[in-house]
Design a protein around this motif. Sequence first.
Motif, PDB file in Angstrom:
ATOM      1  N   MET A 161     -12.803 -43.317  48.288  1.00  0.00           N
ATOM      2  CA  MET A 161     -12.461 -43.306  47.189  1.00  0.00           C
ATOM      3  C   MET A 161     -11.054 -44.089  47.073  1.00  0.00           C
ATOM      4  SD  MET A 161     -15.193 -42.737  45.161  1.00  0.00           S
ATOM      5  CE  MET A 161     -14.322 -42.621  43.623  1.00  0.00           C
ATOM      6  N   ALA A 162     -10.252 -43.537  47.871  1.00  0.00           N
ATOM      7  CA  ALA A 162      -9.011 -44.092  48.088  1.00  0.00           C
ATOM      8  C   ALA A 162      -8.974 -45.773  48.291  1.00  0.00           C
ATOM      9  CB  ALA A 162      -8.080 -43.354  49.043  1.00  0.00           C
ATOM     10  N   ILE A 163      -9.899 -45.970  49.236  1.00  0.00           N
ATOM     11  CA  ILE A 163      -9.661 -47.544  49.557  1.00  0.00           C
ATOM     12  C   ILE A 163     -10.371 -48.090  48.406  1.00  0.00           C
ATOM     13  CG2 ILE A 163     -11.027 -49.328  51.092  1.00  0.00           C
ATOM     14  CD1 ILE A 163     -10.540 -47.411  53.417  1.00  0.00           C
ATOM     15  N   ILE A 164     -11.506 -47.542  47.651  1.00  0.00           N
ATOM     16  CA  ILE A 164     -12.048 -48.411  46.609  1.00  0.00           C
ATOM     17  C   ILE A 164     -10.950 -48.394  45.412  1.00  0.00           C
ATOM     18  CG2 ILE A 164     -13.774 -48.183  44.857  1.00  0.00           C
ATOM     19  CD1 ILE A 164     -15.540 -46.739  46.906  1.00  0.00           C
ATOM     20  N   GLY A 165     -10.262 -47.389  45.274  1.00  0.00           N
ATOM     21  CA  GLY A 165      -9.311 -47.529  43.928  1.00  0.00           C
ATOM     22  C   GLY A 165      -7.936 -48.489  44.450  1.00  0.00           C
ATOM     23  N   TYR A 166      -7.761 -48.415  45.737  1.00  0.00           N
ATOM     24  CA  TYR A 166      -6.598 -49.514  45.999  1.00  0.00           C
ATOM     25  C   TYR A 166      -7.091 -51.022  45.868  1.00  0.00           C
ATOM     26  CZ  TYR A 166      -3.456 -52.196  49.094  1.00  0.00           C
ATOM     27  OH  TYR A 166      -2.823 -53.115  49.707  1.00  0.00           O
ATOM     28  N   ARG A 167      -8.197 -51.132  46.465  1.00  0.00           N
ATOM     29  CA  ARG A 167      -8.920 -52.742  46.182  1.00  0.00           C
ATOM     30  C   ARG A 167      -8.949 -52.957  44.606  1.00  0.00           C
ATOM     31  NH1 ARG A 167     -13.144 -54.609  50.677  1.00  0.00           N
ATOM     32  NH2 ARG A 167     -12.752 -56.325  49.356  1.00  0.00           N
ATOM     33  N   TYR A 168      -9.406 -51.983  43.859  1.00  0.00           N
ATOM     34  CA  TYR A 168      -9.579 -52.351  42.445  1.00  0.00           C
ATOM     35  C   TYR A 168      -8.101 -52.498  41.896  1.00  0.00           C
ATOM     36  CZ  TYR A 168     -10.088 -51.453  37.434  1.00  0.00           C
ATOM     37  OH  TYR A 168      -9.933 -51.578  36.138  1.00  0.00           O
ATOM     38  N   TYR A 169      -7.156 -51.773  42.205  1.00  0.00           N
ATOM     39  CA  TYR A 169      -6.078 -51.978  41.794  1.00  0.00           C
ATOM     40  C   TYR A 169      -5.310 -53.408  42.150  1.00  0.00           C
ATOM     41  CZ  TYR A 169      -0.830 -51.424  41.126  1.00  0.00           C
ATOM     42  OH  TYR A 169       0.399 -51.760  40.836  1.00  0.00           O
TER      43      TYR A 169
ATOM     44  N   LEU B  59     -10.451 -59.567  53.947  1.00  0.00           N
ATOM     45  CA  LEU B  59     -10.421 -59.732  55.246  1.00  0.00           C
ATOM     46  C   LEU B  59     -10.465 -58.408  56.129  1.00  0.00           C
ATOM     47  CD1 LEU B  59      -8.321 -62.956  55.949  1.00  0.00           C
ATOM     48  CD2 LEU B  59     -10.670 -62.775  55.859  1.00  0.00           C
ATOM     49  N   ILE B  60      -9.537 -57.543  55.857  1.00  0.00           N
ATOM     50  CA  ILE B  60      -9.545 -56.469  56.604  1.00  0.00           C
ATOM     51  C   ILE B  60     -10.209 -55.367  56.341  1.00  0.00           C
ATOM     52  CG2 ILE B  60      -7.654 -54.651  57.310  1.00  0.00           C
ATOM     53  CD1 ILE B  60      -5.709 -57.009  57.324  1.00  0.00           C
ATOM     54  N   LEU B  61      -9.953 -54.902  54.835  1.00  0.00           N
ATOM     55  CA  LEU B  61     -10.844 -53.616  54.494  1.00  0.00           C
ATOM     56  C   LEU B  61     -12.336 -53.676  54.471  1.00  0.00           C
ATOM     57  CD1 LEU B  61      -8.219 -52.439  52.112  1.00  0.00           C
ATOM     58  CD2 LEU B  61      -8.579 -51.623  54.142  1.00  0.00           C
ATOM     59  N   PRO B  62     -13.042 -52.711  54.619  1.00  0.00           N
ATOM     60  CA  PRO B  62     -14.542 -52.884  54.368  1.00  0.00           C
ATOM     61  C   PRO B  62     -14.983 -52.759  53.188  1.00  0.00           C
ATOM     62  CG  PRO B  62     -13.805 -50.432  54.785  1.00  0.00           C
ATOM     63  CD  PRO B  62     -12.487 -51.517  55.115  1.00  0.00           C
ATOM     64  N   SER B  63     -15.973 -53.571  52.767  1.00  0.00           N
ATOM     65  CA  SER B  63     -16.522 -53.659  51.703  1.00  0.00           C
ATOM     66  C   SER B  63     -17.886 -52.660  51.319  1.00  0.00           C
ATOM     67  CB  SER B  63     -17.161 -55.081  51.247  1.00  0.00           C
ATOM     68  OG  SER B  63     -17.915 -55.129  49.997  1.00  0.00           O
ATOM     69  N   PHE B  64     -17.564 -51.405  50.506  1.00  0.00           N
ATOM     70  CA  PHE B  64     -18.440 -50.436  50.701  1.00  0.00           C
ATOM     71  C   PHE B  64     -19.771 -50.758  49.804  1.00  0.00           C
ATOM     72  CE2 PHE B  64     -14.574 -48.240  51.594  1.00  0.00           C
ATOM     73  CZ  PHE B  64     -14.809 -47.695  52.897  1.00  0.00           C
ATOM     74  N   THR B  65     -19.618 -51.495  48.717  1.00  0.00           N
ATOM     75  CA  THR B  65     -20.759 -52.135  47.976  1.00  0.00           C
ATOM     76  C   THR B  65     -21.752 -52.969  48.731  1.00  0.00           C
ATOM     77  OG1 THR B  65     -19.468 -53.941  47.093  1.00  0.00           O
ATOM     78  CG2 THR B  65     -19.412 -51.965  45.642  1.00  0.00           C
ATOM     79  N   LYS B  66     -21.417 -53.641  49.529  1.00  0.00           N
ATOM     80  CA  LYS B  66     -22.136 -54.550  50.506  1.00  0.00           C
ATOM     81  C   LYS B  66     -22.900 -53.525  51.472  1.00  0.00           C
ATOM     82  CE  LYS B  66     -19.674 -58.837  50.502  1.00  0.00           C
ATOM     83  NZ  LYS B  66     -19.027 -59.858  51.318  1.00  0.00           N
TER      84      LYS B  66
END
Length: 46
Positions: free
Chosen positions: A31-39, A11-18
């Motif tokens: 990259m930090a947000i992508i890594g956090y979301r992946y984890y 809900l909060i963080l942006p989706s960079f792939t979209k």
Amino acid sequence: MFKILAKINKLILPSFTKNGLDITKAKKWQMAIIGYRYYVTTRALD
């Protein structure tokens, strides 16, 4: 706990792939947000 956190992230963080972000051209904070979301996502699936 990770399942709830994953829903909040969705809900909060942006989706960079979209948005069509190229991973090779991503900035460090992206990259930090992508890594956090992946984890969180991988922990929520367990």
